[in-house]
Design a protein around this motif. Structure first.
Motif, short mmCIF file in Angstrom:
data_model
loop_
_atom_site.label_atom_id
_atom_site.label_comp_id
_atom_site.label_asym_id
_atom_site.label_seq_id
_atom_site.Cartn_x
_atom_site.Cartn_y
_atom_site.Cartn_z
N VAL A 111 0.72 -1.22 0.08
CA VAL A 111 0.10 0.09 0.00
C VAL A 111 0.88 1.32 -0.08
CG1 VAL A 111 -1.64 1.33 1.34
CG2 VAL A 111 -1.81 -1.16 1.26
N PRO A 112 0.66 2.23 -1.05
CA PRO A 112 1.40 3.36 -1.04
C PRO A 112 0.92 4.36 0.31
CG PRO A 112 -0.24 3.40 -2.98
CD PRO A 112 -0.16 2.08 -2.08
N LEU A 113 1.61 4.98 0.86
CA LEU A 113 1.32 5.79 2.09
C LEU A 113 1.69 7.36 1.53
CD1 LEU A 113 2.49 3.59 5.20
CD2 LEU A 113 0.04 4.19 4.41
N ALA A 114 1.06 8.37 2.35
CA ALA A 114 1.30 9.44 1.99
C ALA A 114 2.17 9.97 3.23
CB ALA A 114 -0.09 10.33 2.04
N ALA A 115 2.15 9.35 4.33
CA ALA A 115 2.93 9.88 5.42
C ALA A 115 3.05 8.53 6.55
CB ALA A 115 2.40 10.96 6.08
N VAL A 116 4.15 8.71 7.19
CA VAL A 116 4.57 7.84 8.34
C VAL A 116 4.77 8.07 9.62
CG1 VAL A 116 5.04 6.07 6.53
CG2 VAL A 116 6.78 7.66 7.59
N PRO A 117 4.62 7.25 10.67
CA PRO A 117 4.96 8.04 12.05
C PRO A 117 6.40 8.26 12.07
CG PRO A 117 4.50 5.58 11.98
CD PRO A 117 4.20 5.97 10.59
N THR A 118 6.59 8.98 13.20
CA THR A 118 8.14 9.15 13.55
C THR A 118 8.67 8.08 14.37
OG1 THR A 118 7.71 11.55 13.34
CG2 THR A 118 9.82 10.83 14.59
N SER A 119 9.62 7.46 14.02
CA SER A 119 10.17 6.26 14.86
C SER A 119 11.67 6.17 14.96
CB SER A 119 9.47 5.06 14.45
OG SER A 119 9.73 3.94 15.16
N GLN A 120 12.18 5.65 15.85
CA GLN A 120 13.45 5.10 15.93
C GLN A 120 13.76 3.89 15.10
OE1 GLN A 120 15.77 7.01 17.09
NE2 GLN A 120 14.31 8.39 17.90
N GLU A 121 12.87 3.19 14.96
CA GLU A 121 12.93 2.02 14.08
C GLU A 121 13.12 2.13 12.73
OE1 GLU A 121 9.54 -1.22 14.47
OE2 GLU A 121 8.88 0.11 16.37
N PRO A 122 13.82 1.18 11.94
CA PRO A 122 13.92 1.71 10.53
C PRO A 122 12.64 1.66 9.79
CG PRO A 122 15.09 -0.21 11.02
CD PRO A 122 14.47 0.35 12.43
N LEU A 123 12.36 2.27 8.79
CA LEU A 123 11.11 2.42 7.88
C LEU A 123 11.63 1.47 6.90
CD1 LEU A 123 10.38 6.17 8.03
CD2 LEU A 123 8.89 4.11 8.85
N PRO A 124 10.48 0.78 6.24
CA PRO A 124 10.94 0.14 4.77
C PRO A 124 11.17 1.28 4.04
CG PRO A 124 8.64 -0.46 5.86
CD PRO A 124 9.17 0.63 6.67
N PRO A 125 12.16 0.61 2.84
CA PRO A 125 12.86 1.56 1.94
C PRO A 125 11.74 2.46 1.26
CG PRO A 125 13.72 -0.47 1.97
CD PRO A 125 12.69 -0.50 2.90
N ARG A 126 10.56 1.60 0.77
CA ARG A 126 9.58 2.52 0.23
C ARG A 126 9.11 3.83 0.87
NH1 ARG A 126 4.59 -0.87 -1.51
NH2 ARG A 126 6.06 -2.32 -1.66
N TYR A 127 9.01 3.63 2.25
CA TYR A 127 8.47 4.82 3.02
C TYR A 127 9.52 5.51 3.57
CZ TYR A 127 4.41 1.61 2.84
OH TYR A 127 3.43 0.90 2.51
N ALA A 128 10.83 5.20 3.53
CA ALA A 128 11.89 6.12 4.12
C ALA A 128 11.99 7.58 3.83
CB ALA A 128 13.28 5.67 3.79
#
Length: 134
Positions: free
Chosen positions: A52-69
């Motif tokens: 699923v394409p997202l417009a924004a993601v949460p702020t986190s210390q965990e690494p994001l998937p590359p598509r959402y970085a």
């Protein structure tokens, strides 16, 4: 005679092009863009697995998937940045079911659809994924 045919053909082509562009613009305006915002990393993980394409993601210390970085960050699920959410013009904001009251008032005032997702048990997780219809 040949010049007249070329002229008529050119006019017809231009009319068709203008009509096609007008139709495409009308279709795009009629269908709002699918711009979901995830507010938890669990949601991000699920949406990533589902493609699923997202417009924004949460702020986190965990690494994001590359598509959402490179996407805009909206704060964490407990301390969300509503201004950042508004900047991305979301079609829907997915929130943790336990925090719906924290989000509901501001999102409703901004006329943004909110969907609560409950991932506390495996059964609720699978039910929510099925309800998403993805």
């Amino acid at each position: 005679m040949a010049k007249k045919q070329v002229l008529v053909s050119g006019v017809i082509l231009i009319v068709l092009l203008i009509g096609g562009v007008g139709y495409a613009v009308a279709q795009r305006q009629a269908q709002p863009a699918n711009r979901p915002v995830a507010t938890t990393m669990a949601q991000v993980a699920i949406f990533d697995r589902l493609g699923v394409p997202l417009a924004a993601v949460p702020t986190s210390q965990e690494p994001l998937p590359p598509r959402y970085a490179q996407l805009p960050k909206v704060g964490n699920h407990v301390s969300v940045n509503f201004e950042q959410i508004l900047r991305v013009h979301p079609s829907v904001v997915y929130v943790d079911a336990a925090l719906t009251a924290d989000y509901a008032t501001k999102l409703k005032a901004s006329q943004i659809k909110m969907t609560a997702l409950d991932f506390t048990t495996y059964q609720q997780l699978t039910r929510n994924i099925l309800q998403l219809g993805i």
